[in-house]
Design a protein around this motif. Sequence first.
Motif, PDB file in Angstrom:
ATOM      1  N   UNK A  66      34.691  39.144  48.063  1.00 29.37           N
ATOM      2  CA  UNK A  66      34.259  38.630  46.795  1.00 29.37           C
ATOM      3  C   UNK A  66      35.409  37.508  46.240  1.00 29.37           C
ATOM      4  N   UNK A  67      35.065  36.726  45.540  1.00 28.90           N
ATOM      5  CA  UNK A  67      36.385  35.518  44.998  1.00 28.90           C
ATOM      6  C   UNK A  67      37.275  36.142  44.076  1.00 28.90           C
ATOM      7  N   UNK A  68      36.970  37.554  43.661  1.00 31.17           N
ATOM      8  CA  UNK A  68      37.930  37.896  42.762  1.00 31.17           C
ATOM      9  C   UNK A  68      39.111  38.590  43.271  1.00 31.17           C
ATOM     10  N   UNK A  69      39.182  38.607  44.649  1.00 31.79           N
ATOM     11  CA  UNK A  69      40.270  39.482  45.372  1.00 31.79           C
ATOM     12  C   UNK A  69      41.547  38.353  45.359  1.00 31.79           C
ATOM     13  N   UNK A  70      42.536  39.220  45.857  1.00 37.15           N
ATOM     14  CA  UNK A  70      43.976  38.330  46.009  1.00 37.15           C
ATOM     15  C   UNK A  70      44.418  39.314  47.398  1.00 37.15           C
ATOM     16  N   UNK A  71      45.566  38.707  47.595  1.00 36.85           N
ATOM     17  CA  UNK A  71      46.446  39.601  48.870  1.00 36.85           C
ATOM     18  C   UNK A  71      47.115  40.786  48.310  1.00 36.85           C
TER      19      UNK A  71
ATOM     20  N   UNK B  69      31.887  47.270  34.934  1.00 40.10           N
ATOM     21  CA  UNK B  69      30.843  46.733  34.110  1.00 40.10           C
ATOM     22  C   UNK B  69      31.415  46.269  32.752  1.00 40.10           C
ATOM     23  N   UNK B  70      31.608  45.301  32.353  1.00 40.70           N
ATOM     24  CA  UNK B  70      32.241  45.283  30.943  1.00 40.70           C
ATOM     25  C   UNK B  70      31.476  43.977  30.272  1.00 40.70           C
ATOM     26  N   UNK B  71      30.805  44.240  29.390  1.00 45.68           N
ATOM     27  CA  UNK B  71      29.822  42.955  28.478  1.00 45.68           C
ATOM     28  C   UNK B  71      29.155  42.335  29.483  1.00 45.68           C
ATOM     29  N   UNK B  72      29.353  41.232  29.644  1.00 43.68           N
ATOM     30  CA  UNK B  72      28.493  40.182  30.732  1.00 43.68           C
ATOM     31  C   UNK B  72      29.315  39.949  31.912  1.00 43.68           C
ATOM     32  N   UNK B  73      30.365  40.716  32.065  1.00 46.43           N
ATOM     33  CA  UNK B  73      31.364  40.371  32.995  1.00 46.43           C
ATOM     34  C   UNK B  73      31.750  41.640  33.837  1.00 46.43           C
TER      35      UNK B  73
ATOM     36  N   UNK C 235      40.010  40.706  33.813  1.00 47.27           N
ATOM     37  CA  UNK C 235      38.629  40.720  33.431  1.00 47.27           C
ATOM     38  C   UNK C 235      38.285  39.332  34.134  1.00 47.27           C
ATOM     39  N   UNK C 236      36.747  39.345  34.234  1.00 51.30           N
ATOM     40  CA  UNK C 236      35.979  38.226  34.687  1.00 51.30           C
ATOM     41  C   UNK C 236      34.810  38.185  33.750  1.00 51.30           C
ATOM     42  N   UNK C 237      34.690  37.059  32.787  1.00 48.92           N
ATOM     43  CA  UNK C 237      33.777  37.111  31.790  1.00 48.92           C
ATOM     44  C   UNK C 237      32.427  37.153  32.167  1.00 48.92           C
ATOM     45  N   UNK C 238      32.087  36.443  33.384  1.00 44.87           N
ATOM     46  CA  UNK C 238      30.770  36.329  33.682  1.00 44.87           C
ATOM     47  C   UNK C 238      30.452  36.979  35.185  1.00 44.87           C
ATOM     48  N   UNK C 239      29.478  37.616  35.339  1.00 46.70           N
ATOM     49  CA  UNK C 239      29.023  38.350  36.593  1.00 46.70           C
ATOM     50  C   UNK C 239      28.803  37.268  37.710  1.00 46.70           C
ATOM     51  N   UNK C 240      27.870  36.085  37.127  1.00 48.12           N
ATOM     52  CA  UNK C 240      27.528  35.052  37.799  1.00 48.12           C
ATOM     53  C   UNK C 240      28.563  34.340  38.599  1.00 48.12           C
TER      54      UNK C 240
ATOM     55  N   UNK D 218      38.068  28.655  41.608  1.00 43.99           N
ATOM     56  CA  UNK D 218      36.700  28.950  41.578  1.00 43.99           C
ATOM     57  C   UNK D 218      35.973  30.006  40.367  1.00 43.99           C
ATOM     58  N   UNK D 219      37.113  30.562  40.264  1.00 42.59           N
ATOM     59  CA  UNK D 219      36.663  31.701  38.859  1.00 42.59           C
ATOM     60  C   UNK D 219      38.116  32.194  38.085  1.00 42.59           C
ATOM     61  N   UNK D 220      37.664  32.411  36.884  1.00 34.00           N
ATOM     62  CA  UNK D 220      38.773  32.651  35.822  1.00 34.00           C
ATOM     63  C   UNK D 220      39.047  34.214  35.831  1.00 34.00           C
ATOM     64  N   UNK D 221      40.082  34.557  36.321  1.00 34.73           N
ATOM     65  CA  UNK D 221      40.565  35.876  36.234  1.00 34.73           C
ATOM     66  C   UNK D 221      41.595  36.046  35.311  1.00 34.73           C
ATOM     67  N   UNK D 222      41.525  36.944  34.387  1.00 33.78           N
ATOM     68  CA  UNK D 222      42.583  37.070  33.222  1.00 33.78           C
ATOM     69  C   UNK D 222      43.019  38.511  32.781  1.00 33.78           C
ATOM     70  N   UNK D 223      44.240  38.715  32.663  1.00 33.13           N
ATOM     71  CA  UNK D 223      44.702  39.915  31.837  1.00 33.13           C
ATOM     72  C   UNK D 223      43.802  40.306  30.847  1.00 33.13           C
ATOM     73  N   UNK D 224      43.245  41.563  30.718  1.00 36.94           N
ATOM     74  CA  UNK D 224      42.612  42.024  29.519  1.00 36.94           C
ATOM     75  C   UNK D 224      43.320  41.950  28.295  1.00 36.94           C
ATOM     76  N   UNK D 225      42.419  41.593  27.125  1.00 34.20           N
ATOM     77  CA  UNK D 225      43.291  41.386  25.839  1.00 34.20           C
ATOM     78  C   UNK D 225      43.664  42.617  25.326  1.00 34.20           C
ATOM     79  N   UNK D 226      44.499  42.718  24.265  1.00 35.57           N
ATOM     80  CA  UNK D 226      44.744  43.873  23.343  1.00 35.57           C
ATOM     81  C   UNK D 226      46.292  44.459  23.941  1.00 35.57           C
ATOM     82  N   UNK D 227      46.378  45.752  23.855  1.00 37.80           N
ATOM     83  CA  UNK D 227      47.547  46.728  23.979  1.00 37.80           C
ATOM     84  C   UNK D 227      47.542  47.170  25.104  1.00 37.80           C
ATOM     85  N   UNK D 228      46.734  47.041  26.222  1.00 39.05           N
ATOM     86  CA  UNK D 228      46.354  47.708  27.157  1.00 39.05           C
ATOM     87  C   UNK D 228      47.435  47.630  28.288  1.00 39.05           C
ATOM     88  N   UNK D 229      47.707  46.493  28.883  1.00 43.79           N
ATOM     89  CA  UNK D 229      48.760  46.184  29.851  1.00 43.79           C
ATOM     90  C   UNK D 229      50.086  46.371  29.515  1.00 43.79           C
TER      91      UNK D 229
END
Length: 712
Positions: free
Chosen positions: A158-163, A171-175, A204-209, A267-278
Motif C-alpha cells: 500500500x501507498x501508506x508504507x515507508x521504509x 479502522x478509524x472514522x472514515x479512514x 492517521x489517514x483520513x479517507x480509506x479511498x 499521493x496520500x496525506x499521512x499525519x500524526x494523530x491529534x491530541x496527547x497520544x504521541x
Amino acid sequence: MKLNITITVSGVLILMFCLNKNGYTQSDVKQSSAIANATDEFKSLRYISAISKLSEILKTDSANVNAQEMIAYSYRMIKNYDQALKWYEKLGLQKNIKPEWALYYAEVLANKQQYERSEKWYRKYLTLVPKDKRAAVFARTNISNLNKNMGNWKISYLNINSQGSDYAPLYYKDGLLFTSNRQNFKPGTGIFLWNNTPFSNIFSVANLKDIKTVNPDSLVGAAKKDQSKDLRFNDDDTAPTSNDTKTLLQYTPALQRDTIAVMLEKQISVKPVRGGINTKFHEGAAAVFPDGSIIFTRNNYTPGNKQTSRDRINKLKLYIASGKNLTKITEFTYNSNEYSTGHPTLSRDGNILVFTSDRPGGYGGSDLYYCVRSGNGQWTQPLNLGKQINTEGDEMFPDLDKNGVLIFASTGHPGLGGLDLFEVALKEMKPVSAMKTLGAPINSPTDDFAMIKAADGKSGFFSSNRRGDDDIYEFKRSQHMVLLEGTITDARTRLPLRGSRLLLRHLDGTDTLKVNNKGEFRKEISLETDYETTAQKIGYVNQLGFVTSVGIVQDSTIKLNIRLNKTESPQQYVLSNCDSLKKVFFTNNIYYDLDRSEIRANARPALDELAVLMKKYPEISVITSSHCDTRASEIYNRNLSLRRGESAKAYLISKGIAPDRVRVEYYGKTRLVNRCYDDVPCSEEDQQLNRRTEFDVILNGVNITRQNCNER
C-alpha cells in the motif's frame, strides 16, 4: 525464554584482579573487559550495539560460546535471520546444548523455509523439554497444508508504507490509524537502541479511498534515478541516550533512507494523530471506543515521568486518550511497572477489552487476556483466554470482529515461521470452534500480524515484515464464495420456527447458525468442505442432512429449506431417554479393503451383533452409510460406496432381517473422517478409517445414533 546472563561491575573488577594475580596478560584483561561491556549492552537490550561489540570479540576468540549465544540471540531479536542461523548452527555443534538454543534454531530454520531441518530441531528441543506441547505440535505438523491459500486471498502493498516500520492498522472514522516510525518529514530526535531506529508514533489517514496499492520495487527503482534533495538520509546527529525499552513487538532493521515515504507523500496525506497520544517514546497498537476515545499502547511514560521495572526495563502500558481533542490521557487500571500490557482490541460495544500481556501466571511469553466493563464503567480483573488460544510461545495483536471471531498472531501454534495469523470463534469469550490458520499468502515464513477485517469479511489489512521491514498490506478475496442459506419451518403449518438453529459439523469443529425472526439463516461456508447438518428446536425432532462445497468453482448459493416435525409421544420418549437408548442401540462401524466391497471376516461380528439387536427390537430400522477414501474419481467412489452398502444390507438379510428395515445411503469420498484429501500423503491406517460403513438406528422416527443428547 530469557537468557540469564548477569555480570555486575564490581564482579568484573574482582575477576580482572584475580586474573592478573595469576599471571594473565594485558590482552586477557582487555578481552574480559570487552565481554563485560558487550554483556551490559546485551542485558540492556541494545542489540545493535551488542552485535558490534560481540563481533569484535569473536574475531579473536571465535570459540567463545557465551559470545556466540548472545550474538545469535541479538540477531534473532532484530530479525536478521541469516546471521542468527549462522550462529545457532555453531551453537548446535556444542556437546551440551541448551534447550533454548534448539528452540531458537528450529524457529530460525522455519523463518528460512528449511522446514525439514526445523522439524528435526523441534524434535531435539522436545527431548530436552518433554512437557512443551508447542514443540510436539510443530514436530507433527504438515507444512504443505499451511502453505495453501485457505481463504483465496490476494494481497497488495500500500501507498501508506515507508521504509520504516509501519504496522497495526485500525479502522478509524472514515479512514485508518496505524503505527509507524517513519521520519520522512523531519530528522529524528531519538534513537531506539534495541535496533537503532526512531521511536514509533500513531499516524492517521483520513479517507480509506485514498489508500491505493503500489509496486514497491518500481518505486525503489525510480528513486535510484531521482537525485531530488528530498530523498535524504535519515541521520540523527544527537548523541545516543539510554532507553531500556523492551516492546512486545519491535523488529525493524536499521532505517537509513526513507525514499518510499517521500515519493508517496504527494499521493496520500499521512499525519500524526491529534491530541496527547504521541510522545518522544514508543506509541503503538490501539483500539477505538464507540465514543471516539482511543486506548493505545505506550512505553511506561507520561511527559516528565519515565518509570522502569526492578530490572531497569521500561515496560509497555495501556493508556486511554479521551476528550474533544484526545488530550486527556488516563492510565489503564491493570498496568504494572513489572510487566508489559498492550495491543488492545475492543468488542463493537466497547465493553469487552482483549489485550496482550507477559504478566505472571500465563502459559508462555505473552498471552491474550480480556476484561469486561461493568455498569459503573469499571473493568473487571483480567482473565486469561485459556490454553486453547495461548501457548508456551507468544500470542499478540488480537482483533475481535463483529461476529465474535478472534484474530491474533502467534509463534506458538504451528505456522510457516515467525508470527502467523490465526482465528477462532468465541462465545462468551470461550472458543467454540477449532483454531484456524489463515494460511498463505497472508502468512509467510516471516512475521505476519495485526489483522483487521472489513464488515463484510471480504477484505481488510494486516502487517508483515516479509520485505524486511514491517509494512501494511491489503487483502481481498480473489476467488469465488459459496453461501449456504435457507429457512427452518414447522412441517405442518409452514410457519418459521424462531429459536431454532442449524449445526454445521466439519473436520475443524462445529458452526452454529441461529435463525432470525423469519426462520432464515445465511452463512458463507468454506470451499472444498463437507458439512453434516443438524436442524434443531426444542419440541421438534432433529433433522439431519449433508451439504458440500466440494467441486464448486464459481460464486454459488446452496439453498437448504428444512421442515421440522413436532415430537409426538413416541418420539418424545426417545428424546427424553436419549442417553440410555444410545447405549442400548450402539453399533460398530465395519471397514473394507482398498477398492473392495466384500464383507471382511473381521467385519462379520459387528454385523452379527446388529442382526441380533434388530431381531430383539423389531420396531427399529437402520440406515447403512457407506464411504471410501479419496484414491479414485468421485463417480467411481460413489459407485464403490453403493456396492459396500448393498453388501452390508445383503449380509443382514442373510441373517433374517427384512429388506425394508435396511436403507442404503452412499457418499463416496465426500465424508472423510480426517484430512486425507486428494493428493495429501496419508498413512494406510488413516486411509483405512475412511473405507467404512456406519449404521444409524431409527427408533420411532428418530435417528437415535446421530442424536447429541447434550444439545437439546
